[in-house]
Design a protein around this motif. Structure first.
Motif, PDB file in Angstrom:
ATOM      1  N   VAL A  62       0.802  -1.169   0.156  1.00 33.74           N
ATOM      2  CA  VAL A  62      -0.053  -0.145   0.027  1.00 33.74           C
ATOM      3  C   VAL A  62       1.149   1.279   0.083  1.00 33.74           C
ATOM      4  N   PHE A  63       0.183   2.303  -0.360  1.00 32.08           N
ATOM      5  CA  PHE A  63       0.944   3.776  -0.117  1.00 32.08           C
ATOM      6  C   PHE A  63       1.937   3.770  -1.283  1.00 32.08           C
ATOM      7  N   PRO A  64       1.659   3.963  -2.680  1.00 30.03           N
ATOM      8  CA  PRO A  64       0.221   3.539  -2.974  1.00 30.03           C
ATOM      9  C   PRO A  64       0.148   1.965  -3.363  1.00 30.03           C
ATOM     10  N   LEU A  65      -1.285   1.708  -3.959  1.00 32.37           N
ATOM     11  CA  LEU A  65      -1.521   0.433  -4.011  1.00 32.37           C
ATOM     12  C   LEU A  65      -0.582  -0.270  -5.121  1.00 32.37           C
ATOM     13  N   LYS A  66       0.169  -1.307  -4.840  1.00 28.87           N
ATOM     14  CA  LYS A  66       1.090  -1.939  -5.833  1.00 28.87           C
ATOM     15  C   LYS A  66       0.916  -3.486  -5.593  1.00 28.87           C
ATOM     16  N   ILE A  67       0.857  -4.340  -6.658  1.00 30.07           N
ATOM     17  CA  ILE A  67       0.843  -5.633  -6.398  1.00 30.07           C
ATOM     18  C   ILE A  67       2.111  -6.352  -6.350  1.00 30.07           C
ATOM     19  N   VAL A  68       2.454  -7.186  -5.384  1.00 30.94           N
ATOM     20  CA  VAL A  68       3.584  -8.030  -5.320  1.00 30.94           C
ATOM     21  C   VAL A  68       3.610  -9.184  -6.120  1.00 30.94           C
ATOM     22  N   GLY A  69       2.591  -9.866  -5.913  1.00 34.34           N
ATOM     23  CA  GLY A  69       2.097 -11.156  -6.872  1.00 34.34           C
ATOM     24  C   GLY A  69       1.148 -12.005  -6.342  1.00 34.34           C
ATOM     25  N   ILE A  70       1.006 -13.212  -6.787  1.00 35.70           N
ATOM     26  CA  ILE A  70       0.165 -14.141  -6.225  1.00 35.70           C
ATOM     27  C   ILE A  70       0.818 -15.350  -6.070  1.00 35.70           C
ATOM     28  N   LEU A  71       0.718 -15.865  -4.769  1.00 37.99           N
ATOM     29  CA  LEU A  71       1.453 -17.215  -4.238  1.00 37.99           C
ATOM     30  C   LEU A  71       0.535 -18.317  -4.224  1.00 37.99           C
ATOM     31  N   GLU A  72       0.870 -19.372  -4.838  1.00 40.40           N
ATOM     32  CA  GLU A  72       0.182 -20.725  -5.008  1.00 40.40           C
ATOM     33  C   GLU A  72       0.654 -21.679  -3.803  1.00 40.40           C
ATOM     34  N   ILE A  73      -0.168 -22.165  -2.796  1.00 40.53           N
ATOM     35  CA  ILE A  73       0.093 -22.888  -1.873  1.00 40.53           C
ATOM     36  C   ILE A  73      -0.442 -24.282  -2.122  1.00 40.53           C
ATOM     37  N   SER A  74       0.178 -25.363  -2.292  1.00 43.83           N
ATOM     38  CA  SER A  74      -0.335 -26.728  -2.916  1.00 43.83           C
ATOM     39  C   SER A  74       0.433 -27.606  -1.604  1.00 43.83           C
ATOM     40  N   LYS A  75      -0.252 -28.759  -1.934  1.00 48.01           N
ATOM     41  CA  LYS A  75      -0.060 -30.100  -0.845  1.00 48.01           C
ATOM     42  C   LYS A  75       1.481 -30.543  -1.219  1.00 48.01           C
ATOM     43  N   LYS A  76       1.974 -30.200  -2.416  1.00 49.84           N
ATOM     44  CA  LYS A  76       3.229 -30.747  -3.091  1.00 49.84           C
ATOM     45  C   LYS A  76       4.478 -29.736  -2.358  1.00 49.84           C
ATOM     46  N   GLY A  77       3.836 -28.481  -1.929  1.00 53.47           N
ATOM     47  CA  GLY A  77       4.575 -27.259  -1.571  1.00 53.47           C
ATOM     48  C   GLY A  77       5.185 -27.433  -0.147  1.00 53.47           C
ATOM     49  N   VAL A  78       5.605 -26.620   0.205  1.00 53.07           N
ATOM     50  CA  VAL A  78       6.137 -26.596   1.883  1.00 53.07           C
ATOM     51  C   VAL A  78       5.720 -25.682   2.709  1.00 53.07           C
ATOM     52  N   LEU A  79       4.683 -24.919   2.250  1.00 54.80           N
ATOM     53  CA  LEU A  79       4.051 -23.844   3.061  1.00 54.80           C
ATOM     54  C   LEU A  79       2.892 -24.137   3.584  1.00 54.80           C
ATOM     55  N   VAL A  80       2.340 -25.393   3.444  1.00 57.92           N
ATOM     56  CA  VAL A  80       1.241 -25.869   4.114  1.00 57.92           C
ATOM     57  C   VAL A  80       1.672 -26.269   5.553  1.00 57.92           C
ATOM     58  N   VAL A  81       0.803 -25.814   6.509  1.00 59.48           N
ATOM     59  CA  VAL A  81       1.127 -25.964   7.797  1.00 59.48           C
ATOM     60  C   VAL A  81      -0.087 -27.360   8.125  1.00 59.48           C
ATOM     61  N   SER A  82       0.824 -28.324   8.713  1.00 60.34           N
ATOM     62  CA  SER A  82      -0.185 -29.502   9.043  1.00 60.34           C
ATOM     63  C   SER A  82      -0.892 -29.445  10.036  1.00 60.34           C
TER      64      SER A  82
ATOM     65  N   TYR B  81       8.222 -18.749   7.688  1.00 58.72           N
ATOM     66  CA  TYR B  81       9.125 -18.645   6.527  1.00 58.72           C
ATOM     67  C   TYR B  81       9.321 -17.277   6.298  1.00 58.72           C
ATOM     68  N   SER B  82      10.271 -16.901   5.754  1.00 57.68           N
ATOM     69  CA  SER B  82      10.723 -15.667   5.051  1.00 57.68           C
ATOM     70  C   SER B  82      10.213 -15.426   3.822  1.00 57.68           C
ATOM     71  N   PHE B  83       9.285 -14.436   3.769  1.00 61.22           N
ATOM     72  CA  PHE B  83       8.778 -13.990   2.737  1.00 61.22           C
ATOM     73  C   PHE B  83       9.590 -13.488   1.599  1.00 61.22           C
ATOM     74  N   GLU B  84      10.542 -12.467   2.356  1.00 64.09           N
ATOM     75  CA  GLU B  84      11.679 -12.116   1.623  1.00 64.09           C
ATOM     76  C   GLU B  84      12.568 -12.950   0.944  1.00 64.09           C
TER      77      GLU B  84
ATOM     78  N   ASP C 154      11.140 -25.525  -4.348  1.00 67.97           N
ATOM     79  CA  ASP C 154      11.871 -26.292  -3.177  1.00 67.97           C
ATOM     80  C   ASP C 154      11.605 -25.732  -1.991  1.00 67.97           C
ATOM     81  N   CYS C 155      12.175 -26.400  -0.940  1.00 67.25           N
ATOM     82  CA  CYS C 155      11.942 -26.044   0.326  1.00 67.25           C
ATOM     83  C   CYS C 155      12.372 -24.834   0.908  1.00 67.25           C
ATOM     84  N   PRO C 156      11.699 -23.686   1.163  1.00 72.68           N
ATOM     85  CA  PRO C 156      12.532 -22.524   1.948  1.00 72.68           C
ATOM     86  C   PRO C 156      13.062 -22.810   3.078  1.00 72.68           C
ATOM     87  N   PRO C 157      13.825 -22.202   3.650  1.00 71.01           N
ATOM     88  CA  PRO C 157      14.368 -22.435   5.302  1.00 71.01           C
ATOM     89  C   PRO C 157      13.367 -22.208   6.164  1.00 71.01           C
ATOM     90  N   VAL C 158      13.216 -23.004   6.986  1.00 70.41           N
ATOM     91  CA  VAL C 158      12.114 -22.597   8.190  1.00 70.41           C
ATOM     92  C   VAL C 158      12.812 -21.651   9.031  1.00 70.41           C
TER      93      VAL C 158
END
Length: 496
Positions: free
Chosen positions: A196-216, A225-228, A268-272
């Motif tokens: 925001v300030f001004p409104l800008k898109i960073v992106g769309i992130l897909e979270i899948s079962k094959k990925g590593v961002l799913v919290v069980s 995880y580090s979004f950066e 691939d798996c980002p660092p936790v």
């Protein structure tokens, strides 16, 4: 020349006189104004009077001096002595209804591209996947962005510290027919991330079962995880609202029917950064030095809150807090919103404000102490039930009422008024047969009770209630059956 400092209190006449002579500083004036308002609010000849009530068949929302009715279609301002309507938006179809909304306040220390960027705006998400930026004063449309024709977005939420917000899609669930056919739904959800300030898109992130961002949820684990890091490694293309994108085949980002492409692909798996097993997948981080609060996922730890150092996960001395409540509602614990690093632990009969003692580079464990406490005034007599057996024998069974029994004085919620530095504690008491509520105003630093405000309307604890204390205004939103009612109180001079 710097303003001179005076230890004596500044009264209203003196302050206005200094302004007229050009002695002014925005921050100083604001602080003086709030000190004056706090002093006036606490005077014996000032009272809160209910000045307005309005009912609705749909949920009522309050945000920053404004009340929203009919799913954000009608907006009322609370600035004046009585709420008055600011705007009514044209009636919308079911597809155009607002699913969620956020109020966006612009920073004061930046030069932004357009004049409208410097003013607050209401971010609203519609059922047909449009994101609107509206003027909170007029309802005028300032900007619109189409999100997607493929994914159903439903929720808005802030990451305030990063000046970002995200739009979360509904969670995809496998249908029974898909399971029977051996079809696996890998994609769990999508997140659209905006600056925001001004409104800008960073992106769309897909979270899948094959990925590593799913919290069980099965192992009750929370991972951070580090979004950066994810952006640096997995951003496939930088995209800009209103500009063409190769991911859309040269179509314009944010326009219908193309929307915004998925441009963050995790391969691939980002660092936790942090992982913790906890009850209800709930963990809070805050304090100074950094600490976190959680409840271990074991039955024997139910009702306990563990306060640990984020640096090495060591448990603080006195770091296990337990109210030992016997109540229907669980006690609540959270980091104090005043950025002092303290912790508020709210139970039905006690409120403890805790402070963390510790040094950043010390090898010693940190320690949790009680800064101050508040207690209800209880009638401690036990209640008896008398029954008569079939043989005529009288049997007395004695039991202790629940800690949050509506017939007893009970703490219900705590609100922090940052500009006046006051804690507003909502207390209910049904000893006289009808649930009544009052608001106790306490000094935020010492916990000293400064005054009590009684609400006119009864408070039925079987339904949901929200209360907001905003400078000279108290807003009480109550639900009863399928309807809602908003009551507004204003600070006035006593008529006695």
């Amino acid at each position: 020349m710097a303003q001179y400092q005076r230890k004596r209190p500044v009264n209203t006449t003196d302050l206005l006189s200094r302004r007229s002579r050009g002695i002014r500083d925005a921050g100083t004036i604001t602080r003086h104004n709030m000190k004056l308002l706090r002093a006036i609010l606490l005077q014996d000849n000032r009272v809160f009077i209910k000045v307005w009530s309005k009912t609705s068949k749909s949920t009522i929302m309050y945000e920053n001096g404004k009340i929203y009715f009919e799913n954000y279609q009608n907006c009322y301002s609370c600035v004046h002595s009585q709420p008055h309507i600011l705007y009514k938006l044209p009636k919308k179809s079911k597809l155009e209804k607002f699913e969620d909304a956020l109020l966006c306040q612009s920073p004061l220390d930046k030069t932004l591209p357009s004049l409208s960027d410097h003013k607050p705006s209401l971010l609203a998400l519609t059922a047909n996947n449009w994101l609107y930026r509206l003027s909170p004063e007029t309802g005028e449309e300032l900007q619109r962005v189409y999100l997607s024709s493929k994914h159903k977005f439903r929720y808005l939420s802030w990451d305030v510290s990063q000046e970002m917000f995200y739009v979360k899609s509904v969670q995809n669930k496998e249908m029974s027919l898909e399971r029977q056919a051996g079809i696996t739904q890998n994609v769990v959800m999508h997140l659209a991330i905006f600056h925001v300030f001004p409104l800008k898109i960073v992106g769309i992130l897909e979270i899948s079962k094959k990925g590593v961002l799913v919290v069980s949820h099965s192992n009750k684990s929370v991972k951070l995880y580090s979004f950066e890091h994810i952006l640096k490694k997995h951003l496939t293309e930088k995209i800009t609202l209103g500009k063409q994108s190769s991911l859309l085949g040269g179509k314009t980002v944010g326009e219908a029917p193309f929307g915004i492409p998925v441009n963050i692909q995790i391969t691939d798996c980002p660092p936790v950064l942090f992982e913790m097993s906890c009850s209800n997948n709930a963990i809070q981080i805050g304090g100074y030095p950094w600490h976190y609060i959680y409840t271990p996922p074991h039955k024997r730890h139910n009702g306990t809150h563990h306060i640990c150092s984020l640096k090495d996960s060591s448990l603080a001395t006195n770091g296990i807090q337990n109210m030992n409540c016997c109540s229907l509602e669980r006690d609540g614990i959270f980091f104090h919103p005043d950025d002092s690093g303290r912790i508020i632990h709210l139970g039905p009969t006690n409120i403890n404000v805790l402070k963390i003692l510790g040094e950043l580079n010390s090898g010693l464990p940190s320690k949790v102490n009680i800064d101050f406490s508040m207690e209800t005034h209880r009638n401690n007599r036990s209640t008896s039930q008398v029954t008569v057996t079939s043989s005529g024998r009288t049997v007395k069974r004695r039991f202790q009422p629940l800690d949050d029994d509506p017939d007893q004085e009970t703490f219900r919620m705590v609100e922090y008024e940052d500009e006046l530095d006051l804690l507003a504690v909502v207390v209910t008491n049904g000893e006289e047969g009808e649930g009544r509520a009052s608001i106790r105003l306490h000094d935020n630093l010492s916990g000293k009770l400064l005054r009590t405000v009684d609400l006119d309307e009864p408070l039925d604890e079987t339904y949901r209630h929200e209360l907001f204390f905003d400078k000279d205004t108290i807003v009480h939103i109550a639900q009863k059956n399928t309807s809602f009612c908003c009551h507004v109180y204003k600070l006035q001079a006593s008529r006695r």
